[in-house]
Design a protein around this motif. Structure first.
Motif, short mmCIF file in Angstrom:
data_model
loop_
_atom_site.label_atom_id
_atom_site.label_comp_id
_atom_site.label_asym_id
_atom_site.label_seq_id
_atom_site.Cartn_x
_atom_site.Cartn_y
_atom_site.Cartn_z
N LYS A 67 -17.26 18.36 38.05
CA LYS A 67 -17.29 19.46 39.03
C LYS A 67 -17.74 20.76 38.39
N THR A 68 -17.26 21.02 37.19
CA THR A 68 -17.62 22.27 36.51
C THR A 68 -19.11 22.34 36.25
N LEU A 69 -19.68 21.25 35.76
CA LEU A 69 -21.12 21.23 35.47
C LEU A 69 -21.94 21.35 36.76
N LEU A 70 -21.52 20.64 37.80
CA LEU A 70 -22.26 20.71 39.06
C LEU A 70 -22.21 22.10 39.65
N GLN A 71 -21.03 22.70 39.61
CA GLN A 71 -20.86 24.04 40.19
C GLN A 71 -21.74 25.06 39.47
N SER A 72 -21.85 24.90 38.14
CA SER A 72 -22.65 25.85 37.37
C SER A 72 -24.13 25.78 37.71
N CYS A 73 -24.55 24.64 38.29
CA CYS A 73 -25.96 24.47 38.66
C CYS A 73 -26.18 24.66 40.16
N GLY A 74 -25.17 25.16 40.85
CA GLY A 74 -25.34 25.47 42.26
C GLY A 74 -25.14 24.30 43.20
N VAL A 75 -24.58 23.21 42.72
CA VAL A 75 -24.31 22.07 43.59
C VAL A 75 -22.97 22.29 44.28
N PRO A 76 -22.89 22.16 45.60
CA PRO A 76 -21.63 22.43 46.30
C PRO A 76 -20.56 21.39 45.96
N VAL A 77 -19.40 21.85 45.49
CA VAL A 77 -18.27 20.98 45.16
C VAL A 77 -17.01 21.62 45.73
N PRO A 78 -15.98 20.84 46.00
CA PRO A 78 -14.73 21.42 46.52
C PRO A 78 -13.97 22.15 45.41
N ALA A 79 -13.29 23.23 45.78
CA ALA A 79 -12.45 23.94 44.82
C ALA A 79 -11.29 23.05 44.41
N GLY A 80 -10.82 23.19 43.18
CA GLY A 80 -9.70 22.37 42.74
C GLY A 80 -9.38 22.61 41.28
N ARG A 81 -8.27 22.00 40.83
CA ARG A 81 -7.91 22.12 39.42
C ARG A 81 -6.98 20.98 39.03
N ILE A 82 -6.90 20.76 37.71
CA ILE A 82 -6.03 19.73 37.15
C ILE A 82 -4.61 20.28 37.10
N VAL A 83 -3.65 19.41 37.42
CA VAL A 83 -2.24 19.80 37.37
C VAL A 83 -1.47 18.80 36.50
N GLU A 84 -0.34 19.22 36.00
CA GLU A 84 0.40 18.39 35.05
C GLU A 84 1.80 18.02 35.53
N SER A 85 2.12 18.35 36.79
CA SER A 85 3.41 17.94 37.34
C SER A 85 3.33 17.94 38.85
N ALA A 86 4.29 17.26 39.46
CA ALA A 86 4.33 17.21 40.92
C ALA A 86 4.53 18.61 41.49
N LYS A 87 5.37 19.38 40.81
CA LYS A 87 5.60 20.75 41.28
C LYS A 87 4.33 21.58 41.18
N ALA A 88 3.60 21.40 40.06
CA ALA A 88 2.35 22.14 39.88
C ALA A 88 1.32 21.72 40.92
N ALA A 89 1.38 20.45 41.35
CA ALA A 89 0.45 19.98 42.38
C ALA A 89 0.68 20.73 43.69
N TRP A 90 1.94 20.91 44.02
CA TRP A 90 2.26 21.64 45.25
C TRP A 90 1.84 23.10 45.15
N GLU A 91 2.05 23.71 44.00
CA GLU A 91 1.65 25.11 43.83
C GLU A 91 0.13 25.25 43.91
N ALA A 92 -0.58 24.30 43.29
CA ALA A 92 -2.03 24.35 43.34
C ALA A 92 -2.53 24.17 44.76
N ALA A 93 -1.89 23.28 45.53
CA ALA A 93 -2.29 23.04 46.91
C ALA A 93 -2.16 24.31 47.73
N LYS A 94 -1.07 25.03 47.50
CA LYS A 94 -0.88 26.28 48.26
C LYS A 94 -1.94 27.31 47.88
N ASP A 95 -2.29 27.37 46.59
CA ASP A 95 -3.29 28.34 46.14
C ASP A 95 -4.68 28.00 46.68
N ILE A 96 -5.02 26.69 46.66
CA ILE A 96 -6.35 26.25 47.10
C ILE A 96 -6.47 26.35 48.61
#
Length: 773
Positions: A239-268
């Motif tokens: 995703k990072t490489l595609l985004q840098s070249c202007g290819v449309p990709v969904p926003a997102g990030r890697i998470v390391e816990s279930a709680k972090a997944a929920w926090e990331a979902a709220k942010d995204i």
């Protein structure tokens, strides 16, 4: 490969397999691999099929598809007509073996049953693309035929055909090529590109020979970089490489816990997608999640499918798979949602089976474009999202979604917007993949992605091709051809010059001399002969290498630019050839007395049949003329034959290429006839003759003196002279310059022993002289 079996004669009517040989290449029967089985039917010689009560009816009931076998009548139902009229067990065994293979998904079609000199003993020959599969089919056919004969006089004889075919199909699935690889191989054959399987099971295949070969492994090629594969497995890096070249990709990030997944979902921004960072085949992917409990549960499942978990913004729309080969869009499919409708009686599990998996297009084999639906963790969560469980009884008329994006089996290639195709091509190029499966989500594939907030969600290396070969709806796409065209542009055929040398004697000396001339012409030459296996002047193996295995080793060596193979009588008869066709086929001579006796060879006609194999494989072969696409120009090879041998004169009429005769008697009637009118379909008029101790290259009425035998090193006799003429004819057919042929013959001439150090230095000196010329 040969297996022998010994059985005790207990007086019971039986079909016994005495020996099984796998001829793994062109052979005396056909151009393709076969299983040749020596079969003893004993007392059954007195029981043709029309003399066995109920046999025809049982055979037809158990294998009704035999109606398609045309047999000698050349019409549908021809074989069954033969059975009704009366035919022998080995003929029936042949057809039943082939049909069991066909029903198991292994193509076949060639079969023969031939009597031997021993009463009740036959040779049964059937197509054998994989020896183990065909051997199993033949044993099963034996049991089926014996059961149908019912000599035990059972009241209700039976044979479990369905179970037998299931077993054979399992063998095919585990041992033979998968559908993606097979479609590439088929496309290569249509381009006259040879294919060699490099493993006993699996999908690693070499296309082409020697230095001009390429390799495929399912939908990956030797153009596919390992780095690009690694990047494609890392979804976040992709995703990072595609985004840098202007290819449309969904926003997102890697998470390391279930709680972090929920926090990331709220942010995204809800809803989101949860998936493994490096998973594949859609395992552990959860779509359109909004609730904290769903997201945290999905995190745990996704974590088990990969090394990390990625949370992404949910893109509304339908998932599509675009296949990019060599930077071009070749095929596109659309995923489809899968749902059931309640009837107020059945559970969801039962509805899935009755409404979805009952579809005949669904199954686990390559014949089924749609996969069965299983209520895995993702499906269970989808059901729960709607307030149900797998054992819930759904009210009548209520629709329950089971899977949002099921099989990508609906072809939409012609609907893809050019801008979307360009974005997919760019994505493959950014990652570095020559063949890529681009997963994207869009509401309407015919519109640009940026107009509908569509995005590319994954880039896959080694994508499945089955969805494009056999879509459930729409037109199959020529993806195999596209990959072959990508690997072999500009009508390349992946072939190197191959020279096969056969005969009763003199073939080793001729093979050595031809190889030396090829080396002097500047080609890295592989030689497999009785004296060993060579790469140029370096001996790789000191054993007798005039066999299939050594020839195969040579052809898969990616440094070999030309190959010379000695093919003895026994190799042609018992192993088959390692190559599908050759540019030059040499037969030095045929002395029948050398071959009568062993292997059941009792007639001159049998000897003729064995030796003609070397001429049958000269390009263009009859098989290539039939199988290769008519737009492909087939190369024209040459047979180099001894004009003093009557059997070889007869064999010359079978050559589809040019015929070049050689003879120490320049005025032989066949030489005069050949130089005047030509021989074979090409009407070539070339001959290598000797007159007044001078070797001459003759073409029609034109003659070019090549060399006086008085200047050639070493002592000689008639056989040695004919060996020289045969090697000169082969070199001439390969378009080696006469000056170079002369220099090589002068240096090596009658020194027809193994390569030695002094000969190597002579070769180096001559190569220097050739550069000066």
């Amino acid at each position: 490969m040969s297996d022998s079996f010994n059985s005790n004669d207990n007086g019971i009517k039986d079909i016994k397999f005495l020996e099984i040989k796998h001829l793994n290449g062109p052979n005396i029967w056909t151009y393709y691999p076969v299983l040749e089985t020596i079969v003893d039917i004993g007392e059954l010689e007195d029981f043709p099929s029309d003399k066995i009560p109920g046999f025809y009816d049982r055979l037809l009931q158990w294998l009704p598809t035999l109606i398609e076998h045309r047999c000698s009548y050349e019409e549908r139902g021809g074989f069954l007509r033969r059975v009704k009229e009366g035919t022998w067990p080995c003929h029936i065994l042949e057809h039943v073996t082939l049909e069991l293979q066909n029903l198991a998904g292994m193509r076949g079609g060639f079969g023969r049953a031939r009597e031997t000199a021993v009463r009740g003993v036959y040779k049964v020959i059937v197509s054998a693309w994989h020896a183990e599969v065909t051997k199993s089919a033949m044993y099963a056919a034996r049991e089926l035929v014996l059961a149908a004969m019912n000599f035990q006089q059972l009241h209700n004889p039976a044979f479990d055909v369905e179970r037998t075919i299931e077993h054979l199909r399992d063998l095919v699935d585990s041992l033979w090529l998968g559908p993606s690889t097979a479609c590439i191989v088929d496309a290569a054959v249509a381009r006259n590109i040879p294919a060699t399987r490099l493993t006993a099971k699996g999908n690693l295949v070499q296309l082409g020979y020697g230095v001009r070969c390429r390799h495929i492994w399912t939908a990956e090629t030797d153009f596919t970089p390992a780095i690009a594969e690694g990047i494609s497995r890392d979804k976040d890096l992709t995703k990072t490489l595609l985004q840098s070249c202007g290819v449309p990709v969904p926003a997102g990030r890697i998470v390391e816990s279930a709680k972090a997944a929920w926090e990331a979902a709220k942010d995204i921004g809800l809803p989101v997608v949860i998936k493994p960072c490096d998973g594949n085949h859609g395992r552990g992917v959860f779509i359109e999640l909004c609730q904290q409990s769903e997201i945290e549960s999905a995190y745990q499942i996704a974590l088990n499918e990969g090394s990390g978990v990625l949370v992404e913004r949910y893109i509304a729309g339908t998932e599509h798979r675009l296949l990019i080969i060599g930077g071009k869009l070749i095929a596109a499919t659309r995923g489809d949602s899968v749902s059931v409708t309640g009837d107020g009686v059945a559970t969801i599990t039962e509805l899935v089976e009755s409404q979805i998996n009952s579809d005949p297009r669904r199954g686990s084999t390559e014949d089924h474009p749609l996969n069965p639906i299983w209520l895995d963790s993702a499906a269970q969560m989808e059901i729960a999202h709607q307030g149900y469980q797998s054992d819930s009884i759904v009210p009548a008329g209520v629709r329950v979604l089971i899977q949002r994006n099921g099989n990508h089996a609906f072809d939409v290639t012609d609907q893809v917007h050019p801008g979307t195709a360009a974005a997919a091509s760019l994505a493959a190029r950014v990652i570095g993949l020559d063949i890529a499966g681009i997963d994207l989500v869009a509401g309407d594939i015919s519109r640009p992605l940026n107009e509908q907030e569509g995005a590319i969600v994954e880039v896959n290396a080694g994508p499945s091709l089955l969805m494009h070969i056999k879509p459930a709806v729409g037109m199959p796409r020529p993806v195999g051809k596209a990959i072959v065209d990508h690997l072999f542009p500009d009508q390349e055929n992946g072939r190197i010059p191959i020279i096969g040398v056969s005969g009763s004697y003199g073939k080793t000396s001729v093979a050595l001399l031809i190889a030396r001339l090829l080396i002097l012409s500047g080609k890295q030459t592989g030689l497999a002969c009785s004296d060993g296996l060579y790469l140029n002047y370096r001996q790789i193996d000191q054993h007798n290498c005039a066999n299939w295995a050594a020839a195969n080793r040579t052809l898969i060596n990616p440094t070999v630019e030309a190959a010379v193979f000695e093919n003895g009588f026994d190799t042609l008869l018992n192993e088959g050839l390692a190559y599908d066709s050759c540019h030059v086929g040499v037969i030095t001579n045929i002395h029948p007395a050398n071959h009568l006796g062993p292997h059941g060879i009792e007639t001159h006609k049998q000897i003729f049949t064995v030796f003609r194999t070397q001429v049958d494989v000269i390009t263009p072969t009859a098989a290539a003329i039939d199988d290769v696409d008519k737009t492909v120009k087939l190369p024209i090879g040459a047979a180099v034959l001894n004009a003093r041998n009557g059997m070889l004169i007869e064999i010359s009429t079978l050559c589809h290429g040019e015929v070049i005769f050689f003879s120490i008697e320049p005025e032989l009637p066949v030489i005069v006839q050949h130089r005047t009118h030509g021989t074979g379909p090409r009407r070539g008029k070339r001959a290598v003759i000797m007159r007044n101790d001078v070797i001459i290259l003759a073409s029609g009425a034109n003659e070019l003196p090549l060399i006086s035998i008085g200047t050639i090193t070493g002592a000689y006799n008639v056989q040695a002279l004919e060996n020289i003429l045969a090697a000169v004819g082969a070199a001439w057919a390969l378009n080696i310059e006469p000056d170079l042929i002369r220099a090589g013959i002068n240096a090596f001439g009658f020194l027809q022993e193994k390569y030695v150090t002094e000969n190597q230095s002579v070769g180096i000196d001559l190569q220097t002289q050739e550069k000066d010329l």
